[in-house]
Design a protein around this motif. Structure first.
Motif, PDB file in Angstrom:
ATOM      1  N   ALA A  67      85.646  63.303  31.441  1.00 57.15           N
ATOM      2  CA  ALA A  67      86.197  64.425  30.684  1.00 57.15           C
ATOM      3  C   ALA A  67      86.966  65.387  31.581  1.00 57.15           C
ATOM      4  CB  ALA A  67      85.073  65.167  29.961  1.00 57.15           C
ATOM      5  N   SER A  68      86.438  65.670  32.765  1.00 54.01           N
ATOM      6  CA  SER A  68      87.105  66.622  33.661  1.00 54.01           C
ATOM      7  C   SER A  68      88.486  66.136  34.076  1.00 54.01           C
ATOM      8  CB  SER A  68      86.247  66.877  34.898  1.00 54.01           C
ATOM      9  OG  SER A  68      85.980  65.666  35.594  1.00 54.01           O
ATOM     10  N   ASP A  69      88.632  64.814  34.274  1.00 54.58           N
ATOM     11  CA  ASP A  69      89.938  64.263  34.638  1.00 54.58           C
ATOM     12  C   ASP A  69      90.937  64.430  33.504  1.00 54.58           C
ATOM     13  OD1 ASP A  69      88.725  63.479  36.990  1.00 54.58           O
ATOM     14  OD2 ASP A  69      89.363  61.376  36.853  1.00 54.58           O
ATOM     15  N   LEU A  70      90.500  64.188  32.280  1.00 51.58           N
ATOM     16  CA  LEU A  70      91.407  64.273  31.140  1.00 51.58           C
ATOM     17  C   LEU A  70      91.764  65.714  30.807  1.00 51.58           C
ATOM     18  CD1 LEU A  70      89.847  61.439  28.998  1.00 51.58           C
ATOM     19  CD2 LEU A  70      91.970  61.374  30.301  1.00 51.58           C
ATOM     20  N   GLU A  71      90.806  66.593  30.948  1.00 55.44           N
ATOM     21  CA  GLU A  71      91.117  68.019  30.766  1.00 55.44           C
ATOM     22  C   GLU A  71      92.154  68.474  31.778  1.00 55.44           C
ATOM     23  OE1 GLU A  71      88.744  72.253  30.168  1.00 55.44           O
ATOM     24  OE2 GLU A  71      87.788  70.643  31.319  1.00 55.44           O
ATOM     25  N   ALA A  72      91.973  68.054  33.030  1.00 56.01           N
ATOM     26  CA  ALA A  72      92.924  68.406  34.088  1.00 56.01           C
ATOM     27  C   ALA A  72      94.285  67.765  33.851  1.00 56.01           C
ATOM     28  CB  ALA A  72      92.367  67.992  35.448  1.00 56.01           C
ATOM     29  N   MET A  73      94.293  66.542  33.335  1.00 58.06           N
ATOM     30  CA  MET A  73      95.544  65.840  33.027  1.00 58.06           C
ATOM     31  C   MET A  73      96.410  66.646  32.060  1.00 58.06           C
ATOM     32  SD  MET A  73      95.814  62.238  30.893  1.00 58.06           S
ATOM     33  CE  MET A  73      95.212  63.000  29.348  1.00 58.06           C
ATOM     34  N   VAL A  74      95.798  67.103  30.976  1.00 57.53           N
ATOM     35  CA  VAL A  74      96.554  67.857  29.982  1.00 57.53           C
ATOM     36  C   VAL A  74      96.935  69.232  30.528  1.00 57.53           C
ATOM     37  CG1 VAL A  74      96.473  68.908  27.687  1.00 57.53           C
ATOM     38  CG2 VAL A  74      95.548  66.608  28.053  1.00 57.53           C
ATOM     39  N   LYS A  75      96.020  69.865  31.237  1.00 58.60           N
ATOM     40  CA  LYS A  75      96.312  71.185  31.804  1.00 58.60           C
ATOM     41  C   LYS A  75      97.488  71.121  32.759  1.00 58.60           C
ATOM     42  CE  LYS A  75      94.211  75.009  34.386  1.00 58.60           C
ATOM     43  NZ  LYS A  75      92.995  75.493  35.088  1.00 58.60           N
ATOM     44  N   ASN A 114      86.757  52.098  26.240  1.00 52.04           N
ATOM     45  CA  ASN A 114      87.686  51.785  25.155  1.00 52.04           C
ATOM     46  C   ASN A 114      87.613  52.716  23.948  1.00 52.04           C
ATOM     47  OD1 ASN A 114      88.914  49.248  26.204  1.00 52.04           O
ATOM     48  ND2 ASN A 114      86.784  48.580  26.202  1.00 52.04           N
ATOM     49  N   LEU A 115      86.505  53.405  23.751  1.00 56.07           N
ATOM     50  CA  LEU A 115      86.368  54.285  22.588  1.00 56.07           C
ATOM     51  C   LEU A 115      86.155  55.749  22.988  1.00 56.07           C
ATOM     52  CD1 LEU A 115      86.152  54.802  19.574  1.00 56.07           C
ATOM     53  CD2 LEU A 115      83.761  54.026  19.661  1.00 56.07           C
ATOM     54  N   LYS A 116      85.154  55.985  23.817  1.00 56.70           N
ATOM     55  CA  LYS A 116      84.916  57.366  24.235  1.00 56.70           C
ATOM     56  C   LYS A 116      86.137  57.936  24.943  1.00 56.70           C
ATOM     57  CE  LYS A 116      81.775  60.296  26.921  1.00 56.70           C
ATOM     58  NZ  LYS A 116      80.596  60.323  27.832  1.00 56.70           N
ATOM     59  N   SER A 117      86.823  57.110  25.708  1.00 55.76           N
ATOM     60  CA  SER A 117      88.012  57.569  26.438  1.00 55.76           C
ATOM     61  C   SER A 117      89.096  58.062  25.485  1.00 55.76           C
ATOM     62  CB  SER A 117      88.560  56.447  27.313  1.00 55.76           C
ATOM     63  OG  SER A 117      89.008  55.357  26.530  1.00 55.76           O
ATOM     64  N   VAL A 118      89.219  57.409  24.330  1.00 58.38           N
ATOM     65  CA  VAL A 118      90.220  57.824  23.349  1.00 58.38           C
ATOM     66  C   VAL A 118      89.831  59.157  22.719  1.00 58.38           C
ATOM     67  CG1 VAL A 118      91.284  57.233  21.136  1.00 58.38           C
ATOM     68  CG2 VAL A 118      90.995  55.475  22.902  1.00 58.38           C
ATOM     69  N   TRP A 119      88.557  59.290  22.391  1.00 59.21           N
ATOM     70  CA  TRP A 119      88.084  60.582  21.858  1.00 59.21           C
ATOM     71  C   TRP A 119      88.319  61.702  22.870  1.00 59.21           C
ATOM     72  CZ3 TRP A 119      83.379  62.941  23.824  1.00 59.21           C
ATOM     73  CH2 TRP A 119      83.168  64.217  23.293  1.00 59.21           C
ATOM     74  N   LEU A 120      87.952  61.464  24.126  1.00 57.81           N
ATOM     75  CA  LEU A 120      88.131  62.493  25.149  1.00 57.81           C
ATOM     76  C   LEU A 120      89.608  62.840  25.331  1.00 57.81           C
ATOM     77  CD1 LEU A 120      85.598  61.415  27.935  1.00 57.81           C
ATOM     78  CD2 LEU A 120      85.513  63.505  26.560  1.00 57.81           C
ATOM     79  N   SER A 121      90.459  61.821  25.329  1.00 56.27           N
ATOM     80  CA  SER A 121      91.890  62.080  25.494  1.00 56.27           C
ATOM     81  C   SER A 121      92.401  62.969  24.372  1.00 56.27           C
ATOM     82  CB  SER A 121      92.663  60.758  25.515  1.00 56.27           C
ATOM     83  OG  SER A 121      92.311  59.970  26.629  1.00 56.27           O
ATOM     84  N   MET A 122      92.076  62.617  23.130  1.00 57.33           N
ATOM     85  CA  MET A 122      92.545  63.417  21.998  1.00 57.33           C
ATOM     86  C   MET A 122      91.926  64.805  21.991  1.00 57.33           C
ATOM     87  SD  MET A 122      93.107  60.875  18.749  1.00 57.33           S
ATOM     88  CE  MET A 122      91.389  60.400  18.526  1.00 57.33           C
ATOM     89  N   GLY A 156      85.464  44.293  20.800  1.00 58.33           N
ATOM     90  CA  GLY A 156      85.983  44.390  19.447  1.00 58.33           C
ATOM     91  C   GLY A 156      85.402  45.563  18.688  1.00 58.33           C
ATOM     92  N   ALA A 157      84.112  45.828  18.892  1.00 54.02           N
ATOM     93  CA  ALA A 157      83.475  46.967  18.225  1.00 54.02           C
ATOM     94  C   ALA A 157      84.093  48.283  18.681  1.00 54.02           C
ATOM     95  CB  ALA A 157      81.975  46.962  18.505  1.00 54.02           C
ATOM     96  N   ALA A 158      84.334  48.394  19.976  1.00 50.30           N
ATOM     97  CA  ALA A 158      84.948  49.615  20.509  1.00 50.30           C
ATOM     98  C   ALA A 158      86.357  49.800  19.963  1.00 50.30           C
ATOM     99  CB  ALA A 158      84.966  49.566  22.036  1.00 50.30           C
ATOM    100  N   LYS A 159      87.117  48.717  19.929  1.00 53.25           N
ATOM    101  CA  LYS A 159      88.500  48.812  19.464  1.00 53.25           C
ATOM    102  C   LYS A 159      88.573  49.062  17.955  1.00 53.25           C
ATOM    103  CE  LYS A 159      90.882  48.303  23.266  1.00 53.25           C
ATOM    104  NZ  LYS A 159      91.749  49.418  23.767  1.00 53.25           N
ATOM    105  N   ALA A 160      87.626  48.514  17.202  1.00 57.36           N
ATOM    106  CA  ALA A 160      87.559  48.837  15.776  1.00 57.36           C
ATOM    107  C   ALA A 160      87.227  50.318  15.594  1.00 57.36           C
ATOM    108  CB  ALA A 160      86.524  47.966  15.082  1.00 57.36           C
ATOM    109  N   GLY A 161      86.376  50.832  16.484  1.00 51.94           N
ATOM    110  CA  GLY A 161      86.063  52.255  16.458  1.00 51.94           C
ATOM    111  C   GLY A 161      87.277  53.116  16.706  1.00 51.94           C
ATOM    112  N   VAL A 162      88.193  52.650  17.544  1.00 52.37           N
ATOM    113  CA  VAL A 162      89.429  53.390  17.814  1.00 52.37           C
ATOM    114  C   VAL A 162      90.237  53.560  16.531  1.00 52.37           C
ATOM    115  CG1 VAL A 162      91.664  53.291  18.987  1.00 52.37           C
ATOM    116  CG2 VAL A 162      89.573  52.758  20.245  1.00 52.37           C
ATOM    117  N   ILE A 163      90.293  52.510  15.713  1.00 51.76           N
ATOM    118  CA  ILE A 163      91.032  52.602  14.449  1.00 51.76           C
ATOM    119  C   ILE A 163      90.390  53.633  13.525  1.00 51.76           C
ATOM    120  CG2 ILE A 163      91.726  51.354  12.373  1.00 51.76           C
ATOM    121  CD1 ILE A 163      91.887  48.821  14.096  1.00 51.76           C
ATOM    122  N   ALA A 164      89.066  53.569  13.377  1.00 49.98           N
ATOM    123  CA  ALA A 164      88.365  54.511  12.494  1.00 49.98           C
ATOM    124  C   ALA A 164      88.500  55.942  13.012  1.00 49.98           C
ATOM    125  CB  ALA A 164      86.896  54.123  12.387  1.00 49.98           C
ATOM    126  N   LEU A 165      88.347  56.122  14.315  1.00 51.68           N
ATOM    127  CA  LEU A 165      88.473  57.456  14.914  1.00 51.68           C
ATOM    128  C   LEU A 165      89.874  58.014  14.706  1.00 51.68           C
ATOM    129  CD1 LEU A 165      87.231  59.658  16.808  1.00 51.68           C
ATOM    130  CD2 LEU A 165      88.155  58.332  18.725  1.00 51.68           C
TER     131      LEU A 165
END
Length: 250
Positions: A67-75, A114-122, A156-165
């Motif tokens: 999370a700290s890396d992604l927060e810093a990325m956007v900042k 594959n899933l948590k990373s997408v949530w954190l990025s957004m 596949g479960a993680a990537k399906a989660g990306v679609i739902a998220l």
């Protein structure tokens, strides 16, 4: 496609393959590109390729599971360029193994990468886009989210989660003029295929209606279109780019 001049795009996993091709495509469309990857040498190669095509880019090193890396990325992006308009959350990883053989650590790795990373990025990209007056996000899912692929259940479960998220996020932030979609690539000739024997590639291509394996550029063009004004009425959608493979499965 309208010019993206004056816009700023983040691309994660941009050190090779689909991420690199998409970063270059954003640059060619006129956007300033923030190239994000774990490997500085490969990330800087992408930056140089964008600049060689008369584009603008910078590199930020980040681990998308942190999370700290992604927060810093956007900042850093907003501090440098004053805005964020597009994001392609592409970084991820896939390991194989039957479900009962996976360790808990294996499972957690797949979900985190594959899933948590997408949530954190957004989580960090969306507030920046709200400040910019809107934007567009594309998250990478997979053909494997739509088909049962033996040995890739966790992936596949993680990537399906990306679609739902992504669909939920699209519903939540449409009033902020932020469009959120996913892209699901099929077989694409990236570095992972480099060592594959030609006969294997021919066999895979023979099972695809368009009779070829995809190129990273095929996915890149789809992503840039989804972010463009040409897709201005598209949100909450999963765009499958697989040469028709899933369409003919029974």
């Amino acid at each position: 496609m309208a010019s993206m001049a004056g816009k700023v795009a983040i691309v994660t996993g941009a050190s090779s393959g689909i991420g690199r091709a998409t970063a270059i495509a954003f640059g060619r469309a006129g956007a300033t590109v923030v190239v994000v990857a774990r490997r500085p040498d490969k990330g800087e190669e992408t930056v140089q390729q964008i600049k060689a095509a008369q584009g603008k880019a910078m590199f930020i090193q980040a681990d998308v599971t942190q999370a700290s890396d992604l927060e810093a990325m956007v900042k850093q992006t907003v501090e440098t360029y004053g805005r964020l308009d597009y994001a392609f959350n592409n970084a991820g990883s896939g390991t194989s193994g039957k479900l009962a053989d996976l360790s808990e650590a294996d499972w957690d790795f797949e979900i985190n990468a594959n899933l948590k990373s997408v949530w954190l990025s957004m989580k960090y990209e969306i507030p920046a886009m709200q400040q910019s007056g809107g934007g567009a996000i594309v998250n990478t899912s997979s053909q494997g989210a739509l088909l049962g692929v033996a040995g890739y259940g966790a992936y596949g479960a993680a990537k399906a989660g990306v679609i739902a998220l992504s669909r939920a996020a699209a519903a939540e932030y449409s009033s902020d003029r932020i469009r959120i979609n996913t892209v699901s690539p099929g077989a694409v000739k990236t570095d992972l295929w480099a060592a594959a024997p030609p006969e294997m590639l021919d066999q895979v291509a023979a099972g695809i209606p368009l009779q070829r394996i995809g190129r990273p550029e095929d996915i890149a063009e789809a992503v840039v279109w989804l972010c463009s004004e040409g897709a201005g009425f598209v949100t909450g959608h999963n765009l499958v780019v697989d040469g028709g493979f899933t369409a003919v499965q029974k």
